[in-house]
Write a protein that holds these residues in place. Sequence first.
Motif, PDB file in Angstrom:
ATOM      1  N   LEU A 182       0.921  -1.178   0.021  1.00  0.00           N
ATOM      2  CA  LEU A 182       0.078   0.139  -0.077  1.00  0.00           C
ATOM      3  C   LEU A 182       1.018   1.143   0.027  1.00  0.00           C
ATOM      4  N   THR A 183       0.561   2.346  -1.054  1.00  0.00           N
ATOM      5  CA  THR A 183       1.413   3.246  -0.953  1.00  0.00           C
ATOM      6  C   THR A 183       0.356   4.622  -1.188  1.00  0.00           C
ATOM      7  N   ASP A 184       0.932   5.938  -1.128  1.00  0.00           N
ATOM      8  CA  ASP A 184       0.298   7.139  -1.469  1.00  0.00           C
ATOM      9  C   ASP A 184       0.485   7.333  -2.937  1.00  0.00           C
ATOM     10  N   ALA A 185      -0.261   8.400  -3.345  1.00  0.00           N
ATOM     11  CA  ALA A 185      -0.174   8.920  -4.910  1.00  0.00           C
ATOM     12  C   ALA A 185       1.357   9.359  -5.464  1.00  0.00           C
ATOM     13  N   GLY A 186       2.330   9.227  -4.550  1.00  0.00           N
ATOM     14  CA  GLY A 186       3.743   9.381  -4.873  1.00  0.00           C
ATOM     15  C   GLY A 186       4.214   8.345  -5.462  1.00  0.00           C
ATOM     16  N   TYR A 187       3.805   7.045  -5.367  1.00  0.00           N
ATOM     17  CA  TYR A 187       4.310   5.938  -5.853  1.00  0.00           C
ATOM     18  C   TYR A 187       3.510   5.522  -7.289  1.00  0.00           C
ATOM     19  N   VAL A 188       2.646   6.272  -7.677  1.00  0.00           N
ATOM     20  CA  VAL A 188       1.870   5.834  -8.842  1.00  0.00           C
ATOM     21  C   VAL A 188       2.499   5.479 -10.097  1.00  0.00           C
ATOM     22  N   GLY A 189       2.167   4.536 -10.906  1.00  0.00           N
ATOM     23  CA  GLY A 189       2.753   4.486 -12.214  1.00  0.00           C
ATOM     24  C   GLY A 189       3.396   2.968 -12.205  1.00  0.00           C
ATOM     25  N   LYS A 190       3.236   2.534 -13.405  1.00  0.00           N
ATOM     26  CA  LYS A 190       3.680   1.269 -13.972  1.00  0.00           C
ATOM     27  C   LYS A 190       4.742   0.866 -13.780  1.00  0.00           C
ATOM     28  N   PRO A 191       5.947   1.726 -13.788  1.00  0.00           N
ATOM     29  CA  PRO A 191       7.373   1.229 -13.628  1.00  0.00           C
ATOM     30  C   PRO A 191       7.558   0.860 -12.160  1.00  0.00           C
ATOM     31  N   PHE A 192       7.081   1.580 -11.196  1.00  0.00           N
ATOM     32  CA  PHE A 192       6.789   1.247  -9.916  1.00  0.00           C
ATOM     33  C   PHE A 192       6.438  -0.073  -9.573  1.00  0.00           C
ATOM     34  N   ALA A 193       5.158  -0.336  -9.784  1.00  0.00           N
ATOM     35  CA  ALA A 193       4.521  -1.671  -9.986  1.00  0.00           C
ATOM     36  C   ALA A 193       5.332  -2.876 -10.333  1.00  0.00           C
ATOM     37  N   ASP A 194       5.976  -2.507 -11.472  1.00  0.00           N
ATOM     38  CA  ASP A 194       6.784  -3.422 -12.378  1.00  0.00           C
ATOM     39  C   ASP A 194       8.052  -3.754 -11.510  1.00  0.00           C
ATOM     40  N   GLY A 195       8.635  -2.767 -11.034  1.00  0.00           N
ATOM     41  CA  GLY A 195       9.947  -2.954 -10.023  1.00  0.00           C
ATOM     42  C   GLY A 195       9.403  -3.882  -8.771  1.00  0.00           C
ATOM     43  N   VAL A 196       8.153  -3.437  -8.222  1.00  0.00           N
ATOM     44  CA  VAL A 196       7.894  -4.363  -7.002  1.00  0.00           C
ATOM     45  C   VAL A 196       7.953  -6.012  -7.178  1.00  0.00           C
ATOM     46  N   LYS A 197       7.253  -5.949  -8.510  1.00  0.00           N
ATOM     47  CA  LYS A 197       6.901  -7.352  -8.987  1.00  0.00           C
ATOM     48  C   LYS A 197       8.291  -8.171  -9.330  1.00  0.00           C
ATOM     49  N   GLN A 198       9.098  -7.327  -9.709  1.00  0.00           N
ATOM     50  CA  GLN A 198      10.554  -8.080 -10.149  1.00  0.00           C
ATOM     51  C   GLN A 198      11.342  -8.280  -9.234  1.00  0.00           C
ATOM     52  N   ARG A 199      11.016  -7.396  -7.781  1.00  0.00           N
ATOM     53  CA  ARG A 199      12.016  -7.878  -6.576  1.00  0.00           C
ATOM     54  C   ARG A 199      11.117  -8.841  -5.737  1.00  0.00           C
ATOM     55  N   LEU A 200       9.780  -8.545  -5.724  1.00  0.00           N
ATOM     56  CA  LEU A 200       9.144  -9.542  -4.670  1.00  0.00           C
ATOM     57  C   LEU A 200       8.495 -10.757  -5.168  1.00  0.00           C
ATOM     58  N   GLY A 201       8.062 -10.733  -6.387  1.00  0.00           N
ATOM     59  CA  GLY A 201       7.276 -11.715  -7.147  1.00  0.00           C
ATOM     60  C   GLY A 201       6.141 -11.147  -8.029  1.00  0.00           C
ATOM     61  N   ALA A 202       5.843 -11.936  -8.966  1.00  0.00           N
ATOM     62  CA  ALA A 202       4.929 -11.359 -10.152  1.00  0.00           C
ATOM     63  C   ALA A 202       3.357 -11.371  -9.353  1.00  0.00           C
ATOM     64  N   HIS A 203       3.342 -12.025  -8.074  1.00  0.00           N
ATOM     65  CA  HIS A 203       2.069 -12.097  -7.571  1.00  0.00           C
ATOM     66  C   HIS A 203       1.671 -10.721  -6.658  1.00  0.00           C
ATOM     67  N   VAL A 204       2.717  -9.743  -6.529  1.00  0.00           N
ATOM     68  CA  VAL A 204       2.512  -8.709  -5.379  1.00  0.00           C
ATOM     69  C   VAL A 204       1.636  -7.727  -6.248  1.00  0.00           C
ATOM     70  N   THR A 205       0.559  -7.196  -5.437  1.00  0.00           N
ATOM     71  CA  THR A 205      -0.097  -6.159  -6.088  1.00  0.00           C
ATOM     72  C   THR A 205       0.210  -4.750  -5.500  1.00  0.00           C
ATOM     73  N   VAL A 206       0.192  -3.655  -6.207  1.00  0.00           N
ATOM     74  CA  VAL A 206       0.425  -2.243  -5.491  1.00  0.00           C
ATOM     75  C   VAL A 206      -0.661  -1.527  -5.243  1.00  0.00           C
ATOM     76  N   GLN A 207      -1.182  -1.165  -4.245  1.00  0.00           N
ATOM     77  CA  GLN A 207      -2.563  -0.363  -4.018  1.00  0.00           C
ATOM     78  C   GLN A 207      -2.239   1.142  -3.898  1.00  0.00           C
ATOM     79  N   ILE A 208      -2.746   1.919  -4.484  1.00  0.00           N
ATOM     80  CA  ILE A 208      -2.403   3.389  -4.312  1.00  0.00           C
ATOM     81  C   ILE A 208      -3.626   3.909  -3.478  1.00  0.00           C
ATOM     82  N   ALA A 209      -3.339   4.445  -2.433  1.00  0.00           N
ATOM     83  CA  ALA A 209      -4.377   5.190  -1.455  1.00  0.00           C
ATOM     84  C   ALA A 209      -4.631   6.739  -1.687  1.00  0.00           C
ATOM     85  N   LYS A 210      -5.862   7.072  -2.210  1.00  0.00           N
ATOM     86  CA  LYS A 210      -5.941   8.416  -2.589  1.00  0.00           C
ATOM     87  C   LYS A 210      -7.134   9.109  -1.840  1.00  0.00           C
ATOM     88  N   HIS A 211      -6.956  10.309  -1.785  1.00  0.00           N
ATOM     89  CA  HIS A 211      -8.030  11.187  -1.052  1.00  0.00           C
ATOM     90  C   HIS A 211      -9.239  11.385  -2.001  1.00  0.00           C
TER      91      HIS A 211
END
Length: 266
Positions: A182-211
């Motif tokens: 879970l992140t805030d809007a400062g982490y939005v974007g496909k490159p970050f989500a892809d980087g997380v999957k590359q390091r932690l596994g393809a099954h990991v999802t990134v959630q963006i908490a927005k106001h």
Amino acid sequence: MKRQKYASDISREKFAEIEPELRSVRRTTKPISLDLYDVFCAVFYLLRTGCQWRFLPTDFPKWQSVYAYWSKWSQPDEHGTSVLERALKKSQVGAAREKLGRNACSTFLIVDAQSVKNADTAGFKGYDAGKKVSGIKRHIAVDSLGLPHAVAVTTANVTDRQGALQAFERCKGSLGRVQSVLTDAGYVGKPFADGVKQRLGAHVTVQIAKHDELHSFRVMPKRWVVERSFAWLEKNRRLWKNCERWLNTSLQFVHLAFVVLLLRRS
């Protein structure tokens, strides 16, 4: 001579939980002449009060000896992990979660970054244009209890996304069960989500908490947990500003702050 007790001291019973890790950095051929409990309390006194090494109270061991032990405890091994980090993750974070009936490794992490101003003694700095801060940046990933599972320290010019990926990269060996971040809007974007999957596994999802609404204050679900973790760190005056010449030293003081926090809570 028995030394004075300070408010920053932990009990010997609590120190015994991490003492084996701290003793592991010494050669077995030479007996330890100092009380490691006093050495550890001296290092935490410095972290808590923000004093300089030379200004440690004289009833502690000599500051040169205390600093020598600190250098050994904070030195990363061939895997990039220091004794303090091992003590934090194995003896404290994992144990705290298991006492609550949870697995030592969390499946859910909350990520955020904190920019910190440099003192004149700092050796590395960058400029965070968003927060108008010249100094360093701390990146942490905590579970729903606020306990740290990944930490990194960079110069402030490193973006939140790059810093979070660095934290995941250096700690990925202990993050095998993570399923969601879970992140805030400062982490939005496909490159970050892809980087997380590359390091932690393809099954990991990134959630963006927005106001939901602009110009309105609301406590964002779960996001307050990581902010509370930063508030825990700021109880230590040494962390109010970055005074360290090396980024690794700043990182190890963060590990030390969390170690003592968990020792006192257990």
